[in-house]
Design an enzyme around this catalytic site. Structure first.
Site, PDB file in Angstrom:
ATOM      1  N   HIS A   1      47.869  92.102 -25.615  1.00  0.00           N
ATOM      2  CA  HIS A   1      47.852  90.789 -24.983  1.00  0.00           C
ATOM      3  C   HIS A   1      48.539  90.885 -23.635  1.00  0.00           C
ATOM      4  O   HIS A   1      49.539  91.565 -23.489  1.00  0.00           O
ATOM      5  CB  HIS A   1      48.573  89.753 -25.854  1.00  0.00           C
ATOM      6  CG  HIS A   1      48.232  88.346 -25.472  1.00  0.00           C
ATOM      7  ND1 HIS A   1      47.087  87.719 -25.896  1.00  0.00           N
ATOM      8  CD2 HIS A   1      48.860  87.460 -24.671  1.00  0.00           C
ATOM      9  CE1 HIS A   1      47.045  86.499 -25.393  1.00  0.00           C
ATOM     10  NE2 HIS A   1      48.110  86.318 -24.632  1.00  0.00           N
TER      11      HIS A   1
ATOM     12  N   ASP B   1      48.456  76.337 -30.926  1.00  0.00           N
ATOM     13  CA  ASP B   1      48.422  77.003 -29.616  1.00  0.00           C
ATOM     14  C   ASP B   1      47.200  76.543 -28.824  1.00  0.00           C
ATOM     15  O   ASP B   1      47.269  76.368 -27.603  1.00  0.00           O
ATOM     16  CB  ASP B   1      48.421  78.528 -29.757  1.00  0.00           C
ATOM     17  CG  ASP B   1      48.502  79.195 -28.388  1.00  0.00           C
ATOM     18  OD1 ASP B   1      49.404  78.822 -27.601  1.00  0.00           O
ATOM     19  OD2 ASP B   1      47.656  80.036 -28.071  1.00  0.00           O
TER      20      ASP B   1
ATOM     21  N   ARG C   1      49.488  72.786 -21.416  1.00  0.00           N
ATOM     22  CA  ARG C   1      50.379  73.496 -20.474  1.00  0.00           C
ATOM     23  C   ARG C   1      49.624  73.909 -19.222  1.00  0.00           C
ATOM     24  O   ARG C   1      50.156  73.905 -18.117  1.00  0.00           O
ATOM     25  CB  ARG C   1      50.977  74.738 -21.158  1.00  0.00           C
ATOM     26  CG  ARG C   1      52.041  74.390 -22.171  1.00  0.00           C
ATOM     27  CD  ARG C   1      52.425  75.605 -23.003  1.00  0.00           C
ATOM     28  NE  ARG C   1      52.935  76.689 -22.200  1.00  0.00           N
ATOM     29  CZ  ARG C   1      52.615  77.979 -22.392  1.00  0.00           C
ATOM     30  NH1 ARG C   1      51.793  78.340 -23.354  1.00  0.00           N
ATOM     31  NH2 ARG C   1      53.128  78.898 -21.633  1.00  0.00           N
TER      32      ARG C   1
ATOM     33  N   SER D   1      53.581  80.921 -27.662  1.00  0.00           N
ATOM     34  CA  SER D   1      52.128  80.895 -27.514  1.00  0.00           C
ATOM     35  C   SER D   1      51.528  82.257 -27.846  1.00  0.00           C
ATOM     36  O   SER D   1      50.600  82.373 -28.654  1.00  0.00           O
ATOM     37  CB  SER D   1      51.779  80.486 -26.071  1.00  0.00           C
ATOM     38  OG  SER D   1      50.454  80.791 -25.768  1.00  0.00           O
TER      39      SER D   1
HETATM   40  N1  URA Z   1      49.223  84.121 -22.571  1.00  0.00           N
HETATM   41  C1  URA Z   1      49.280  83.269 -23.618  1.00  0.00           C
HETATM   42  O1  URA Z   1      48.553  83.425 -24.577  1.00  0.00           O
HETATM   43  N2  URA Z   1      50.151  82.261 -23.576  1.00  0.00           N
HETATM   44  C2  URA Z   1      50.983  82.056 -22.539  1.00  0.00           C
HETATM   45  O2  URA Z   1      51.758  81.128 -22.590  1.00  0.00           O
HETATM   46  C3  URA Z   1      50.924  82.937 -21.441  1.00  0.00           C
HETATM   47  C4  URA Z   1      50.027  83.964 -21.475  1.00  0.00           C
END
Ligand code: URA
Length: 449
Positions: A85, A164, A171, A186
């Site tokens: 990620h 999320d 957000r 998140s």
């Molecule tokens: N990637 C995510 O999944 N969440 C975030 O808050 C920032 C980057």
């Protein structure tokens, strides 16, 4: 569930006081079902943004978000799933190559990705440029695709990490992204929901990242690793430079195109440099970490050779096409192409490119239609930006700097105006900044040389 008044909890956080677990449960669970409206959640997010959270609150928030849906079965079945990620960047498209590449090497990659966030692009929006592609797979279909093909890419759904999904969208449009506890919760809630055994994080810093300095990126990496360790997931973070956009393109369809080119073994030379080289290099570095983490290679050199060969042989490309087909892409799909384009030329004195403000470039891409200004906005998948310069290259008056793509020709002039402020030129080239800065694990940090 214990009952609270949302305004009181907003006020408590506004005053900088820590929440109880039950209070966080109340906020998240009511927001997911819609009994806390967006305006109250936005105010609470802004209070968290300014006041922060303790490590305990961050860990609770992560768990509450993860438990807002189901957790995938891989780890409970004793199967070693691995994922990567990124904390978010501009032109950051590596997930599109990494998932099929690691799957083609024998890995199990249940990638749960996100949409564009703030000025950064999102894997799901990019994939949706492919006609027919479904990025909200139902849980059984997602698991089945991962089991048969070794990988799939999907977003949070009503079944997996719905908290999320909703918080992320809010957000994105309320300037509440750059908060370490919110980023941690998140990322880790959806990654833990994947049932992973190991996770590789690309933690970015620089003008196009949410963390502007290497030291903040290091802090974020440590916070993410701590949450992973607490849940028995082995996490490695690669600290990478995001002081300029990655690769040749920024957008959706154009970024998928760049990935296909790289998976076909292509290069693209302009001003004597290969504009695909940084995307390719970062992808290989992250693939190495994933192959090591999943125990698919005995050491770094073997992992590098395996990743490079899988890319060169076309196995990653074939796997990518198979994953797209399994996720609903129409046969013989073609990427959308923008009906209008515009070249931006440099109009200052000769010199060297010293800065490409990636955050500004990310916002210019949004202005062209490649991202959202409001959570309900529809994306123009053909919109985007092509780069013709990189930091450190010489530049002369009249030279091409950007090519802009948009379905809405009125946005071209607006984006051009913004982009001109994103380019800085000086008489000397700046000191080169390495793409890979270091590696962080639970054992500490190792700086790249
Ligand atoms: N990637 C995510 O999944 N969440 C975030 O808050 C920032 C980057």
């Amino acid at each position: 569930m214990k009952q609270f008044f949302p305004a009181e909890l907003i006020k408590k956080k506004r005053q900088g006081l820590p929440h109880e677990r039950a209070e966080l449960e109340f906020m998240v669970q009511h927001f997911v079902v819609g009994t806390i409206p967006d305006y109250q959640m936005s105010a609470w997010l802004m209070a968290v943004f300014f006041r922060g959270m303790t490590p305990e609150e961050t860990a609770w928030l992560t768990e509450i978000m993860m438990n807002s849906g189901r957790v995938l079965p891989f780890r409970d079945q004793g199967r070693w799933a691995v994922d990567k990620h990124s904390t978010g960047g501009v032109g950051d498209k590596t997930s599109l190559i990494l998932t099929p590449l690691v799957a083609a090497c024998g890995g199990l990659v249940p990638m749960m990705a996100g949409r564009g966030l703030g000025h950064t692009g999102g894997t799901l929006d990019k994939l949706e440029a492919i006609p027919g592609m479904n990025v909200h797979l139902e849980i059984d279909r997602f698991v089945q695709t991962v089991e048969t093909l070794g990988g799939a890419i999907s977003g949070q759904t009503k079944e997996v990490c719905p908290a999320d999904m909703k918080l992320y969208a809010l957000r994105d449009v309320t300037a509440t992204v750059e908060s370490i506890p919110l980023i941690c919760a998140s990322i880790m809630s959806k990654k833990l929901a994947e049932g992973l055994s190991s996770l590789v994080l690309d933690v970015k810093f620089g003008s196009g990242a949410f963390m502007k300095t290497a030291s903040d990126a290091h802090k974020l990496a440590e916070a993410l690793i701590q949450i992973g360790e607490h849940h028995g997931v082995r996490v490695t973070a690669v600290l990478t430079n995001m002081d300029q956009p990655l690769g040749r393109f920024i957008g959706n369809s154009v970024e998928v195109f760049e990935c296909l080119e790289i998976m076909k073994g292509q290069s693209f030379f302009e001003n004597d440099i290969d504009f695909y080289s940084d995307t390719r290099e970062l992808t290989i570095e992250l693939a190495i970490e994933m192959l090591l983490a999943a125990q698919l290679a005995p050491h770094r050199e073997a992992a590098r050779a395996k990743a490079a060969e899988t890319l060169k042989s076309g196995a990653a490309l074939n796997k990518f096409l198979a994953i797209c087909a399994a996720q609903g892409a129409v046969p013989d799909w073609k990427l959308p192409v923008s009906p209008s384009e515009h070249i931006v030329r440099y109009d200052g004195p000769a010199g060297y490119v010293t800065l490409l403000d990636s955050e500004g470039i990310g916002y210019a891409a949004i202005q062209l239609g490649a991202g959202r200004l409001q959570s309900t906005d529809k994306i123009d998948h053909s919109a985007g930006i092509e780069l013709f310069v990189k930091v450190g290259l010489p530049i002369e008056p009249g030279q091409k700097v950007f090519r802009l793509f948009s379905q809405n020709p009125q946005t071209l002039a607006l984006a051009e105006r913004r982009l001109k402020t994103c380019l800085q030129v000086g008489p000397q080239p700046p000191a080169p900044a390495p793409l890979i800065y270091g590696y962080v694990t639970a054992k500490g940090v190792e700086y790249a040389n």
